[in-house]
Design a protein around this motif. Structure first.
Motif, PDB file in Angstrom:
ATOM      1  N   ILE A  55       0.843  -1.197   0.000  1.00 34.64           N
ATOM      2  CA  ILE A  55       0.000   0.000   0.000  1.00 34.64           C
ATOM      3  C   ILE A  55       0.878   1.246   0.000  1.00 34.64           C
ATOM      4  O   ILE A  55       0.669   2.174  -0.779  1.00 34.64           O
ATOM      5  N   TRP A  56       1.872   1.278   0.883  1.00 36.11           N
ATOM      6  CA  TRP A  56       2.758   2.442   0.982  1.00 36.11           C
ATOM      7  C   TRP A  56       3.522   2.663  -0.328  1.00 36.11           C
ATOM      8  O   TRP A  56       3.591   3.786  -0.831  1.00 36.11           O
ATOM      9  N   ALA A  57       4.083   1.608  -0.882  1.00 35.05           N
ATOM     10  CA  ALA A  57       4.884   1.731  -2.106  1.00 35.05           C
ATOM     11  C   ALA A  57       4.023   2.227  -3.278  1.00 35.05           C
ATOM     12  O   ALA A  57       4.438   3.128  -4.016  1.00 35.05           O
ATOM     13  N   LYS A  58       2.848   1.671  -3.438  1.00 35.85           N
ATOM     14  CA  LYS A  58       2.004   2.068  -4.567  1.00 35.85           C
ATOM     15  C   LYS A  58       1.441   3.471  -4.372  1.00 35.85           C
ATOM     16  O   LYS A  58       1.339   4.246  -5.322  1.00 35.85           O
ATOM     17  N   THR A  59       1.093   3.819  -3.138  1.00 36.51           N
ATOM     18  CA  THR A  59       0.612   5.174  -2.874  1.00 36.51           C
ATOM     19  C   THR A  59       1.714   6.192  -3.144  1.00 36.51           C
ATOM     20  O   THR A  59       1.476   7.223  -3.779  1.00 36.51           O
ATOM     21  N   SER A  60       2.908   5.899  -2.689  1.00 38.27           N
ATOM     22  CA  SER A  60       4.044   6.793  -2.947  1.00 38.27           C
ATOM     23  C   SER A  60       4.284   6.955  -4.443  1.00 38.27           C
ATOM     24  O   SER A  60       4.530   8.059  -4.925  1.00 38.27           O
ATOM     25  N   GLN A  61       4.183   5.855  -5.187  1.00 35.48           N
ATOM     26  CA  GLN A  61       4.437   5.900  -6.631  1.00 35.48           C
ATOM     27  C   GLN A  61       3.400   6.750  -7.364  1.00 35.48           C
ATOM     28  O   GLN A  61       3.756   7.596  -8.187  1.00 35.48           O
ATOM     29  N   VAL A  62       2.101   6.549  -7.069  1.00 33.84           N
ATOM     30  CA  VAL A  62       1.088   7.332  -7.785  1.00 33.84           C
ATOM     31  C   VAL A  62       1.181   8.810  -7.416  1.00 33.84           C
ATOM     32  O   VAL A  62       0.964   9.678  -8.265  1.00 33.84           O
ATOM     33  N   CYS A  63       1.544   9.100  -6.158  1.00 35.85           N
ATOM     34  CA  CYS A  63       1.711  10.506  -5.749  1.00 35.85           C
ATOM     35  C   CYS A  63       2.892  11.147  -6.478  1.00 35.85           C
ATOM     36  O   CYS A  63       2.790  12.283  -6.951  1.00 35.85           O
ATOM     37  N   ARG A  64       4.010  10.425  -6.553  1.00 34.54           N
ATOM     38  CA  ARG A  64       5.173  10.961  -7.274  1.00 34.54           C
ATOM     39  C   ARG A  64       4.822  11.285  -8.721  1.00 34.54           C
ATOM     40  O   ARG A  64       5.193  12.339  -9.240  1.00 34.54           O
ATOM     41  N   GLU A  65       4.107  10.383  -9.383  1.00 34.77           N
ATOM     42  CA  GLU A  65       3.750  10.614 -10.786  1.00 34.77           C
ATOM     43  C   GLU A  65       2.805  11.806 -10.933  1.00 34.77           C
ATOM     44  O   GLU A  65       2.955  12.607 -11.861  1.00 34.77           O
ATOM     45  N   ALA A  66       1.842  11.937 -10.037  1.00 36.92           N
ATOM     46  CA  ALA A  66       0.927  13.083 -10.098  1.00 36.92           C
ATOM     47  C   ALA A  66       1.687  14.384  -9.836  1.00 36.92           C
ATOM     48  O   ALA A  66       1.455  15.400 -10.508  1.00 36.92           O
ATOM     49  N   LEU A  67       2.614  14.367  -8.888  1.00 32.36           N
ATOM     50  CA  LEU A  67       3.403  15.564  -8.588  1.00 32.36           C
ATOM     51  C   LEU A  67       4.354  15.918  -9.734  1.00 32.36           C
ATOM     52  O   LEU A  67       4.613  17.098  -9.995  1.00 32.36           O
ATOM     53  N   GLU A  68       4.865  14.905 -10.431  1.00 33.25           N
ATOM     54  CA  GLU A  68       5.696  15.170 -11.613  1.00 33.25           C
ATOM     55  C   GLU A  68       4.875  15.872 -12.689  1.00 33.25           C
ATOM     56  O   GLU A  68       5.361  16.788 -13.349  1.00 33.25           O
ATOM     57  N   TRP A  69       3.616  15.450 -12.864  1.00 29.66           N
ATOM     58  CA  TRP A  69       2.734  16.117 -13.826  1.00 29.66           C
ATOM     59  C   TRP A  69       2.565  17.574 -13.417  1.00 29.66           C
ATOM     60  O   TRP A  69       2.649  18.470 -14.262  1.00 29.66           O
ATOM     61  N   ALA A  70       2.303  17.809 -12.132  1.00 23.64           N
ATOM     62  CA  ALA A  70       2.102  19.179 -11.649  1.00 23.64           C
ATOM     63  C   ALA A  70       3.336  20.037 -11.914  1.00 23.64           C
ATOM     64  O   ALA A  70       3.222  21.175 -12.382  1.00 23.64           O
ATOM     65  N   GLN A  71       4.497  19.505 -11.638  1.00 24.29           N
ATOM     66  CA  GLN A  71       5.731  20.266 -11.859  1.00 24.29           C
ATOM     67  C   GLN A  71       5.912  20.559 -13.354  1.00 24.29           C
ATOM     68  O   GLN A  71       6.258  21.684 -13.728  1.00 24.29           O
ATOM     69  N   ALA A  72       5.660  19.585 -14.194  1.00 22.14           N
ATOM     70  CA  ALA A  72       5.830  19.770 -15.637  1.00 22.14           C
ATOM     71  C   ALA A  72       4.841  20.790 -16.212  1.00 22.14           C
ATOM     72  O   ALA A  72       5.119  21.400 -17.243  1.00 22.14           O
ATOM     73  N   HIS A  73       3.703  20.974 -15.532  1.00 23.09           N
ATOM     74  CA  HIS A  73       2.675  21.899 -16.007  1.00 23.09           C
ATOM     75  C   HIS A  73       2.593  23.166 -15.158  1.00 23.09           C
ATOM     76  O   HIS A  73       1.597  23.887 -15.224  1.00 23.09           O
ATOM     77  N   ASP A  74       3.645  23.419 -14.389  1.00 19.60           N
ATOM     78  CA  ASP A  74       3.763  24.643 -13.582  1.00 19.60           C
ATOM     79  C   ASP A  74       2.564  24.835 -12.646  1.00 19.60           C
ATOM     80  O   ASP A  74       1.997  25.922 -12.564  1.00 19.60           O
ATOM     81  N   VAL A  75       2.190  23.758 -11.958  1.00 15.30           N
ATOM     82  CA  VAL A  75       1.089  23.808 -10.994  1.00 15.30           C
ATOM     83  C   VAL A  75       1.681  23.765  -9.586  1.00 15.30           C
ATOM     84  O   VAL A  75       2.434  22.854  -9.248  1.00 15.30           O
ATOM     85  N   GLU A  76       1.331  24.757  -8.785  1.00 11.61           N
ATOM     86  CA  GLU A  76       1.771  24.811  -7.393  1.00 11.61           C
ATOM     87  C   GLU A  76       0.803  23.992  -6.540  1.00 11.61           C
ATOM     88  O   GLU A  76      -0.410  24.242  -6.538  1.00 11.61           O
ATOM     89  N   ILE A  77       1.318  23.019  -5.807  1.00  5.93           N
ATOM     90  CA  ILE A  77       0.476  22.199  -4.937  1.00  5.93           C
ATOM     91  C   ILE A  77       0.293  22.945  -3.614  1.00  5.93           C
ATOM     92  O   ILE A  77       1.267  23.270  -2.926  1.00  5.93           O
ATOM     93  N   ILE A  78      -0.975  23.223  -3.264  1.00  3.93           N
ATOM     94  CA  ILE A  78      -1.266  23.996  -2.056  1.00  3.93           C
ATOM     95  C   ILE A  78      -1.949  23.171  -0.976  1.00  3.93           C
ATOM     96  O   ILE A  78      -2.239  23.674   0.106  1.00  3.93           O
ATOM     97  N   GLY A  79      -2.203  21.899  -1.250  1.00  4.90           N
ATOM     98  CA  GLY A  79      -2.840  21.055  -0.254  1.00  4.90           C
ATOM     99  C   GLY A  79      -2.884  19.609  -0.691  1.00  4.90           C
ATOM    100  O   GLY A  79      -2.511  19.274  -1.812  1.00  4.90           O
ATOM    101  N   VAL A  80      -3.330  18.769   0.236  1.00  6.62           N
ATOM    102  CA  VAL A  80      -3.456  17.336  -0.021  1.00  6.62           C
ATOM    103  C   VAL A  80      -4.822  16.889   0.496  1.00  6.62           C
ATOM    104  O   VAL A  80      -5.237  17.309   1.584  1.00  6.62           O
ATOM    105  N   SER A  81      -5.505  16.055  -0.272  1.00  2.00           N
ATOM    106  CA  SER A  81      -6.752  15.458   0.199  1.00  2.00           C
ATOM    107  C   SER A  81      -6.620  13.940   0.103  1.00  2.00           C
ATOM    108  O   SER A  81      -5.962  13.424  -0.796  1.00  2.00           O
ATOM    109  N   ILE A  82      -7.224  13.252   1.062  1.00  2.00           N
ATOM    110  CA  ILE A  82      -7.156  11.793   1.097  1.00  2.00           C
ATOM    111  C   ILE A  82      -8.567  11.240   1.295  1.00  2.00           C
ATOM    112  O   ILE A  82      -9.282  11.665   2.200  1.00  2.00           O
TER     113      ILE A  82
END
Length: 99
Positions: A55-82
């Motif tokens: 669970i931890w490994a897969k959650t970390s992986q999907v978060c990293r990929e989503a954050l990479e998308w945000a960085q590539a598209h100049d999106v500032e992350i201002i919060g997290v929802s679960i």
């Protein structure tokens, strides 16, 4: 923050059979989710078991990929929802780091 920079929230969904993450943008649109399945074992008809490390490994992986998308598209992350299905929780030992 630059004038054209978007804002977004990293959204994590821990489901029964998988985990996903996406960025919800400041206009309400969401990016395509990153999804990975999680193994589910049923030792009998009353129980469902999952591997905390998976669970931890897969959650970390999907978060990293989503954050990479945000960085590539100049999106500032201002919060997290679960969101969780039946309260998926993972605890770990802060001394040893084991889950």
């Amino acid at each position: 923050m630059t004038a054209n920079r978007r804002r977004g929230v990293l959204s994590i969904d821990e489901g029964t059979t998988g985990t996903r993450a996406a960025i919800v943008l400041d206009d309400g649109r969401a990016t395509p989710p990153v999804y990975l399945p999680i193994s589910v074992h049923s030792p009998d008809h009353l129980r469902v078991e999952q591997d905390a490390a998976e669970i931890w490994a897969k959650t970390s992986q999907v978060c990293r990929e989503a954050l990479e998308w945000a960085q590539a598209h100049d999106v500032e992350i201002i919060g997290v929802s679960i969101a969780t299905q039946r309260a998926t929780v993972l605890l770990w030992d802060t001394v040893t780091g084991s889950r």
